[in-house]
Design an enzyme around this catalytic site. Structure first.
Site, PDB file in Angstrom:
ATOM      1  N   ASP A   1     -12.284  -9.561   4.769  1.00  0.00           N
ATOM      2  CA  ASP A   1     -13.515  -9.669   3.969  1.00  0.00           C
ATOM      3  C   ASP A   1     -14.049 -11.094   4.071  1.00  0.00           C
ATOM      4  OD1 ASP A   1     -13.569  -7.028   3.164  1.00  0.00           O
ATOM      5  OD2 ASP A   1     -13.890  -7.493   1.044  1.00  0.00           O
TER       6      ASP A   1
ATOM      7  N   ASP B   1      -6.362  -7.200   4.568  1.00  0.00           N
ATOM      8  CA  ASP B   1      -7.479  -6.691   3.769  1.00  0.00           C
ATOM      9  C   ASP B   1      -8.333  -7.860   3.277  1.00  0.00           C
ATOM     10  OD1 ASP B   1      -9.100  -5.066   2.266  1.00  0.00           O
ATOM     11  OD2 ASP B   1      -7.677  -4.813   0.626  1.00  0.00           O
TER      12      ASP B   1
ATOM     13  N   TYR C   1       0.807  -1.230   0.000  1.00  0.00           N
ATOM     14  CA  TYR C   1       0.000   0.000   0.000  1.00  0.00           C
ATOM     15  C   TYR C   1       0.838   1.277   0.000  1.00  0.00           C
ATOM     16  CZ  TYR C   1      -3.965  -3.039   0.733  1.00  0.00           C
ATOM     17  OH  TYR C   1      -4.926  -4.011   0.570  1.00  0.00           O
TER      18      TYR C   1
ATOM     19  N   LYS D   1       3.091 -15.649   4.052  1.00  0.00           N
ATOM     20  CA  LYS D   1       3.351 -16.527   2.910  1.00  0.00           C
ATOM     21  C   LYS D   1       4.864 -16.691   2.825  1.00  0.00           C
ATOM     22  CE  LYS D   1       1.877 -18.839  -0.672  1.00  0.00           C
ATOM     23  NZ  LYS D   1       1.334 -20.196  -0.428  1.00  0.00           N
TER      24      LYS D   1
ATOM     25  N   ASP E   1      -2.802 -19.209   2.631  1.00  0.00           N
ATOM     26  CA  ASP E   1      -3.712 -20.099   1.891  1.00  0.00           C
ATOM     27  C   ASP E   1      -4.325 -21.134   2.831  1.00  0.00           C
ATOM     28  OD1 ASP E   1      -1.045 -20.860   2.084  1.00  0.00           O
ATOM     29  OD2 ASP E   1      -1.046 -22.056   0.265  1.00  0.00           O
TER      30      ASP E   1
HETATM   31  P1  ATP Z   1     -14.235  -0.788  -1.312  1.00  0.00           P
HETATM   32  O1  ATP Z   1     -13.517  -1.038  -2.586  1.00  0.00           O
HETATM   33  O2  ATP Z   1     -14.529   0.647  -1.048  1.00  0.00           O
HETATM   34  O3  ATP Z   1     -13.689  -1.513  -0.121  1.00  0.00           O
HETATM   35  P2  ATP Z   1     -16.014  -2.864  -1.975  1.00  0.00           P
HETATM   36  O4  ATP Z   1     -15.828  -3.019  -3.425  1.00  0.00           O
HETATM   37  O5  ATP Z   1     -15.394  -3.846  -1.044  1.00  0.00           O
HETATM   38  O6  ATP Z   1     -15.667  -1.377  -1.520  1.00  0.00           O
HETATM   39  P3  ATP Z   1     -18.420  -2.335  -0.695  1.00  0.00           P
HETATM   40  O7  ATP Z   1     -18.826  -0.990  -1.091  1.00  0.00           O
HETATM   41  O8  ATP Z   1     -17.848  -2.492   0.650  1.00  0.00           O
HETATM   42  O9  ATP Z   1     -17.523  -2.884  -1.815  1.00  0.00           O
HETATM   43  O10 ATP Z   1     -19.636  -3.313  -0.763  1.00  0.00           O
HETATM   44  C1  ATP Z   1     -19.738  -4.490  -1.571  1.00  0.00           C
HETATM   45  C2  ATP Z   1     -21.222  -4.851  -1.592  1.00  0.00           C
HETATM   46  O11 ATP Z   1     -21.624  -5.310  -0.309  1.00  0.00           O
HETATM   47  C3  ATP Z   1     -22.071  -3.632  -1.874  1.00  0.00           C
HETATM   48  O12 ATP Z   1     -22.252  -3.490  -3.218  1.00  0.00           O
HETATM   49  C4  ATP Z   1     -23.321  -3.880  -1.111  1.00  0.00           C
HETATM   50  O13 ATP Z   1     -24.249  -4.555  -1.901  1.00  0.00           O
HETATM   51  C5  ATP Z   1     -22.872  -4.750   0.054  1.00  0.00           C
HETATM   52  N1  ATP Z   1     -22.701  -3.935   1.270  1.00  0.00           N
HETATM   53  C6  ATP Z   1     -21.573  -3.370   1.730  1.00  0.00           C
HETATM   54  N2  ATP Z   1     -21.778  -2.706   2.855  1.00  0.00           N
HETATM   55  C7  ATP Z   1     -23.089  -2.842   3.137  1.00  0.00           C
HETATM   56  C8  ATP Z   1     -23.928  -2.366   4.188  1.00  0.00           C
HETATM   57  N3  ATP Z   1     -23.470  -1.606   5.207  1.00  0.00           N
HETATM   58  N4  ATP Z   1     -25.240  -2.696   4.148  1.00  0.00           N
HETATM   59  C9  ATP Z   1     -25.718  -3.454   3.167  1.00  0.00           C
HETATM   60  N5  ATP Z   1     -24.983  -3.933   2.154  1.00  0.00           N
HETATM   61  C10 ATP Z   1     -23.684  -3.625   2.129  1.00  0.00           C
END
Ligand code: ATP
Length: 353
Positions: free
Chosen positions: A251, A247, A139, A190, A223
């Site tokens: 998720d 990161d 980053y 890793k 992994d």
């Molecule tokens: P970033 O790149 O900014 O981390 P991301 O690509 O990981 O964003 P997010 O915006 O976090 O994507 O969200 C991915 C999907 O998860 C969204 O499109 C939405 O549908 C769902 N989502 C995320 N946060 C929420 C929330 N607080 N409530 C409901 N749905 C959510």
């Protein structure tokens, strides 16, 4: 009397504005009901401001946050109208790197059986905390292109790992484990493929582990971790890892908690202002529709209350979030039909008792 705690409020973009609006109501309710000395300082920063007058993250705003505030509540940054996302990078990296907030702490706690996606597991099986290094790795944006746009193009991103950086995040994770009665620590790397950079992680981790004999210290390749956390998350207690893996695995962790709408985080160093943000992004697909789940923000405020010294509040807010799921007064991503505002109202009503 406790000194007034100043909290910077940065709603940001997309659903960030919606969830932070509820977060502000929660903070105001806490101030009113519990008498906490909280002062909220609102900042107009994000895509709208950038598109209006070209400003991303001015020095004076940064100065106020760094020198006058105790905490920062950030919604999310990212807007399709700013394809470069320059504002998001300036603000987020300006805070994380500029304030040297090297600990990104992300609890991966499943609060209700209904949210547990793994067959044969209950919510009790998922309760661990990830310490993600927040100021190094890939980053740092060191790299470049060579022969860009040609078939011979080369693209390089450097992965920076310093002894100081690895040591301090490992130590922070161990200190947290001791302070919170956690018994087991995993370093996730890793080192088999990244024979220099992640060898440093592994070596440094086990050197520091000797100072914490009461904690069981273990190692997993990233992994293997991904496979094992899905097979049996209960084997993890505290996990320390680099910026990129942190990161990604958080998720994955969010999916075990009920999704991104349930995942909270803190960016901090031992002293000074700390930044609190729900893990999710600005979610442009659902922005402005009242569908955003504000519970990650409520849990994030819980972490903030602990950091500010209002002990017991994090636990109370966590129980309220659990009750929201239990009662079905929650947004559709976690199985309810309520809107963002309604969930916020439920939380505030519960704080009032
Ligand atoms: P970033 O790149 O900014 O981390 P991301 O690509 O990981 O964003 P997010 O915006 O976090 O994507 O969200 C991915 C999907 O998860 C969204 O499109 C939405 O549908 C769902 N989502 C995320 N946060 C929420 C929330 N607080 N409530 C409901 N749905 C959510």
């Amino acid at each position: 009397m406790t000194k007034t705690k100043k909290i910077a409020i940065l709603p940001g973009d997309g659903i960030g504005k919606e969830v932070v609006a509820e977060g502000v109501r929660v903070l105001e309710t806490l101030r009113e009901v519990r008498g906490y000395p909280l002062e909220l300082v609102h900042f107009d920063l994000g895509a709208d401001r950038y598109l209006r007058d070209g400003i991303t993250f001015p020095d004076d705003a940064r100065g106020v946050m760094e020198h006058e505030c105790d905490a920062i509540l950030l919604g999310a940054l990212g807007d399709p109208r700013v394809p470069s996302n320059v504002h998001a990078r300036d603000i987020l990296f300006g805070l994380r790197f500029g304030l040297d907030l090297y600990c990104n702490v992300r609890p991966v706690i499943c609060l209700h059986d209904r949210l547990m996606p793994l067959k044969g597991r209950t919510s009790k099986d998922c309760n661990f905390v990830v310490f993600r290094e927040n100021t190094e790795g890939i980053y740092v944006s060191i790299g470049g292109h060579f022969k860009k746009g040609t078939p011979d193009e080369i693209a390089i991103n450097e992965d920076i790992n310093t002894r100081k950086g690895v040591e301090r995040i490992c130590r922070a994770a161990f200190d947290y484990a001791v302070a919170h009665g956690r018994r087991r620590m995993h370093v996730v790397d890793k080192s088999n493929a990244m024979a220099q950079a992640h060898e440093l992680w592994k070596r440094c981790f086990f050197e520091i582990a000797r100072e914490y004999p009461q904690i069981e210290s273990r190692h997993q390749f990233v992994d293997a971790f991904c496979m094992n956390v899905v097979r049996d998350p209960s084997q993890f207690d505290v996990v320390v890892t680099c910026n990129l893996f942190g990161d990604i695995i958080t998720d994955l962790g969010a999916a075990l908690q009920g999704g991104l709408g349930m995942a909270a985080s803190m960016n901090a160093r031992p002293h000074g202002v700390a930044l609190f943000e729900p893990v999710h992004g600005s979610a442009p697909d659902i922005a402005g529709k009242g569908l955003a789940n504000p519970l990650a923000t409520v849990l994030t405020i819980g972490m903030m209350m602990t950091r500010l010294g209002f002990t017991g509040e994090e636990q109370r807010l966590t129980e309220i979030v659990r009750a929201s799921i239990e009662a079905g007064i929650c947004t559709r991503d976690v199985g309810g039909t309520a809107g963002t505002r309604e969930v916020g109202e439920f939380v505030c009503a519960r704080i009032r008792g």
